[in-house]
Design a protein around this motif. Structure first.
Motif, PDB file in Angstrom:
ATOM      1  N   THR A  84      -3.329  -5.917  -4.666  1.00 50.17           N
ATOM      2  CA  THR A  84      -4.760  -6.228  -4.692  1.00 50.17           C
ATOM      3  C   THR A  84      -5.574  -4.944  -4.591  1.00 50.17           C
ATOM      4  O   THR A  84      -6.599  -4.780  -5.262  1.00 50.17           O
ATOM      5  CB  THR A  84      -5.129  -7.174  -3.538  1.00 50.17           C
ATOM      6  OG1 THR A  84      -4.403  -8.394  -3.677  1.00 50.17           O
ATOM      7  CG2 THR A  84      -6.628  -7.465  -3.519  1.00 50.17           C
ATOM      8  N   GLY A  85      -5.110  -4.017  -3.758  1.00 50.09           N
ATOM      9  CA  GLY A  85      -5.769  -2.731  -3.625  1.00 50.09           C
ATOM     10  C   GLY A  85      -5.797  -1.960  -4.931  1.00 50.09           C
ATOM     11  O   GLY A  85      -6.825  -1.369  -5.293  1.00 50.09           O
ATOM     12  N   ILE A  86      -4.690  -1.969  -5.660  1.00 47.54           N
ATOM     13  CA  ILE A  86      -4.655  -1.294  -6.961  1.00 47.54           C
ATOM     14  C   ILE A  86      -5.679  -1.901  -7.905  1.00 47.54           C
ATOM     15  O   ILE A  86      -6.434  -1.195  -8.590  1.00 47.54           O
ATOM     16  CB  ILE A  86      -3.243  -1.364  -7.580  1.00 47.54           C
ATOM     17  CG1 ILE A  86      -2.263  -0.518  -6.774  1.00 47.54           C
ATOM     18  CG2 ILE A  86      -3.268  -0.899  -9.036  1.00 47.54           C
ATOM     19  CD1 ILE A  86      -0.833  -0.616  -7.255  1.00 47.54           C
ATOM     20  N   MET A 136     -18.313   2.061  -6.069  1.00 42.42           N
ATOM     21  CA  MET A 136     -17.632   3.012  -5.183  1.00 42.42           C
ATOM     22  C   MET A 136     -17.009   2.299  -3.987  1.00 42.42           C
ATOM     23  O   MET A 136     -15.885   2.625  -3.574  1.00 42.42           O
ATOM     24  CB  MET A 136     -18.626   4.068  -4.706  1.00 42.42           C
ATOM     25  CG  MET A 136     -19.063   5.046  -5.767  1.00 42.42           C
ATOM     26  SD  MET A 136     -20.192   6.302  -5.120  1.00 42.42           S
ATOM     27  CE  MET A 136     -19.095   7.163  -3.994  1.00 42.42           C
ATOM     28  N   LEU A 137     -17.726   1.345  -3.427  1.00 41.86           N
ATOM     29  CA  LEU A 137     -17.179   0.589  -2.299  1.00 41.86           C
ATOM     30  C   LEU A 137     -15.990  -0.258  -2.727  1.00 41.86           C
ATOM     31  O   LEU A 137     -15.036  -0.436  -1.966  1.00 41.86           O
ATOM     32  CB  LEU A 137     -18.265  -0.287  -1.680  1.00 41.86           C
ATOM     33  CG  LEU A 137     -19.331   0.468  -0.873  1.00 41.86           C
ATOM     34  CD1 LEU A 137     -20.503  -0.442  -0.539  1.00 41.86           C
ATOM     35  CD2 LEU A 137     -18.723   1.044   0.412  1.00 41.86           C
ATOM     36  N   THR A 138     -16.047  -0.787  -3.950  1.00 38.79           N
ATOM     37  CA  THR A 138     -14.907  -1.542  -4.480  1.00 38.79           C
ATOM     38  C   THR A 138     -13.689  -0.650  -4.596  1.00 38.79           C
ATOM     39  O   THR A 138     -12.571  -1.016  -4.189  1.00 38.79           O
ATOM     40  CB  THR A 138     -15.258  -2.139  -5.845  1.00 38.79           C
ATOM     41  OG1 THR A 138     -16.385  -3.005  -5.714  1.00 38.79           O
ATOM     42  CG2 THR A 138     -14.083  -2.933  -6.422  1.00 38.79           C
ATOM     43  N   PHE A 139     -13.898   0.552  -5.142  1.00 35.31           N
ATOM     44  CA  PHE A 139     -12.792   1.513  -5.233  1.00 35.31           C
ATOM     45  C   PHE A 139     -12.265   1.863  -3.843  1.00 35.31           C
ATOM     46  O   PHE A 139     -11.051   1.883  -3.611  1.00 35.31           O
ATOM     47  CB  PHE A 139     -13.227   2.787  -5.948  1.00 35.31           C
ATOM     48  CG  PHE A 139     -12.222   3.897  -5.821  1.00 35.31           C
ATOM     49  CD1 PHE A 139     -11.095   3.913  -6.622  1.00 35.31           C
ATOM     50  CD2 PHE A 139     -12.375   4.885  -4.855  1.00 35.31           C
ATOM     51  CE1 PHE A 139     -10.129   4.907  -6.477  1.00 35.31           C
ATOM     52  CE2 PHE A 139     -11.430   5.882  -4.706  1.00 35.31           C
ATOM     53  CZ  PHE A 139     -10.307   5.898  -5.517  1.00 35.31           C
ATOM     54  N   ALA A 140     -13.182   2.153  -2.912  1.00 38.40           N
ATOM     55  CA  ALA A 140     -12.774   2.573  -1.575  1.00 38.40           C
ATOM     56  C   ALA A 140     -12.008   1.470  -0.852  1.00 38.40           C
ATOM     57  O   ALA A 140     -11.037   1.741  -0.138  1.00 38.40           O
ATOM     58  CB  ALA A 140     -13.998   2.989  -0.769  1.00 38.40           C
ATOM     59  N   ALA A 141     -12.438   0.226  -1.028  1.00 38.78           N
ATOM     60  CA  ALA A 141     -11.719  -0.892  -0.413  1.00 38.78           C
ATOM     61  C   ALA A 141     -10.310  -0.992  -0.982  1.00 38.78           C
ATOM     62  O   ALA A 141      -9.335  -1.186  -0.238  1.00 38.78           O
ATOM     63  CB  ALA A 141     -12.475  -2.199  -0.642  1.00 38.78           C
ATOM     64  N   GLY A 142     -10.197  -0.857  -2.294  1.00 33.99           N
ATOM     65  CA  GLY A 142      -8.888  -0.899  -2.922  1.00 33.99           C
ATOM     66  C   GLY A 142      -7.987   0.220  -2.456  1.00 33.99           C
ATOM     67  O   GLY A 142      -6.802   0.010  -2.141  1.00 33.99           O
ATOM     68  N   SER A 143      -8.551   1.431  -2.378  1.00 37.56           N
ATOM     69  CA  SER A 143      -7.770   2.581  -1.921  1.00 37.56           C
ATOM     70  C   SER A 143      -7.285   2.379  -0.493  1.00 37.56           C
ATOM     71  O   SER A 143      -6.132   2.687  -0.160  1.00 37.56           O
ATOM     72  CB  SER A 143      -8.635   3.848  -2.023  1.00 37.56           C
ATOM     73  OG  SER A 143      -7.919   4.985  -1.589  1.00 37.56           O
TER      74      SER A 143
END
Length: 204
Positions: A84-86, A136-143
């Motif tokens: 899910t993070g990816i 950016m927050l979506t990316f950061a949550a995934g990371s």
């Protein structure tokens, strides 16, 4: 998974900041970077420092996990969560680039109160006022979910708080001063980070 998180982070920085900054410079003669300002200890200053610290934490989290200095939180260290993070991280990268393209020459990192850029309210900006920050927050949550160690999770929380400060304390007052009634009307119709949520009330 930590290696994948590190690779995606580097892709995000290269595509979302490096390449966009180069394209901006090629088109306008300016990189678009205006930096973060404010008296040390002020909310403006805290937003900038917090943002930078969160980005550093996002880089260090997979590196330190690979080196064995930090370990994932057990309840989050599962393959479905990592996958899910990816998905979230890749979505965040694509969405960041797409929103930047829509913003065109108005794209900036930080605010310079001496300049007034065009107010962009079309495309994804017609659904949310700050789609780049949302991406950016979506990316950061995934990371963070890819390497869910305490540093990664703390870095995401810090980024969330810093972006809220940057938008509410720095960018919205600037845009209201620069665009007046046009931005106020836009803000009554369009949500801050997600559709329908965070709209201005009718009195501003």
């Amino acid at each position: 998974m930590a290696v994948a998180a590190l690779v995606l982070y580097l892709v995000f920085i290269a595509a979302g900041l490096g390449w966009k900054s180069y394209r901006q410079w090629s088109a306008t003669g300016s990189t678009g970077f205006r930096g973060f300002h404010g008296r040390p200890g002020s909310r403006e200053w805290l937003a900038g420092v917090g943002f930078i610290a969160a980005m550093v934490a996002a880089l260090l989290a997979p590196v330190l996990q690979l080196a064995g200095f930090v370990a994932p939180v057990g309840t989050l260290d599962h393959r479905p969560i990592q996958l899910t993070g990816i998905a979230l991280a890749v979505t965040g990268i694509v969405a960041t680039i797409g929103a930047q393209q829509t913003m065109g020459e108005s794209w900036r990192v930080g605010v310079d109160t001496r300049e007034t850029t065009a107010l962009v309210s079309t495309g994804v900006f017609g659904r949310v006022r700050n789609p780049i920050f949302t991406a950016m927050l979506t990316f950061a949550a995934g990371s963070a979910l890819m390497t869910p160690n305490p540093l990664a999770l703390s870095g995401f929380a810090l980024l969330l708080v810093s972006i809220q400060l940057q938008v509410r304390v720095v960018e919205e007052p600037y845009l209201l001063a620069a665009h007046g009634a046009a931005y106020r009307e836009y803000g009554t119709q369009v949500g801050r980070f997600v559709p329908g949520i965070g709209r201005f009330n009718a009195q501003g």
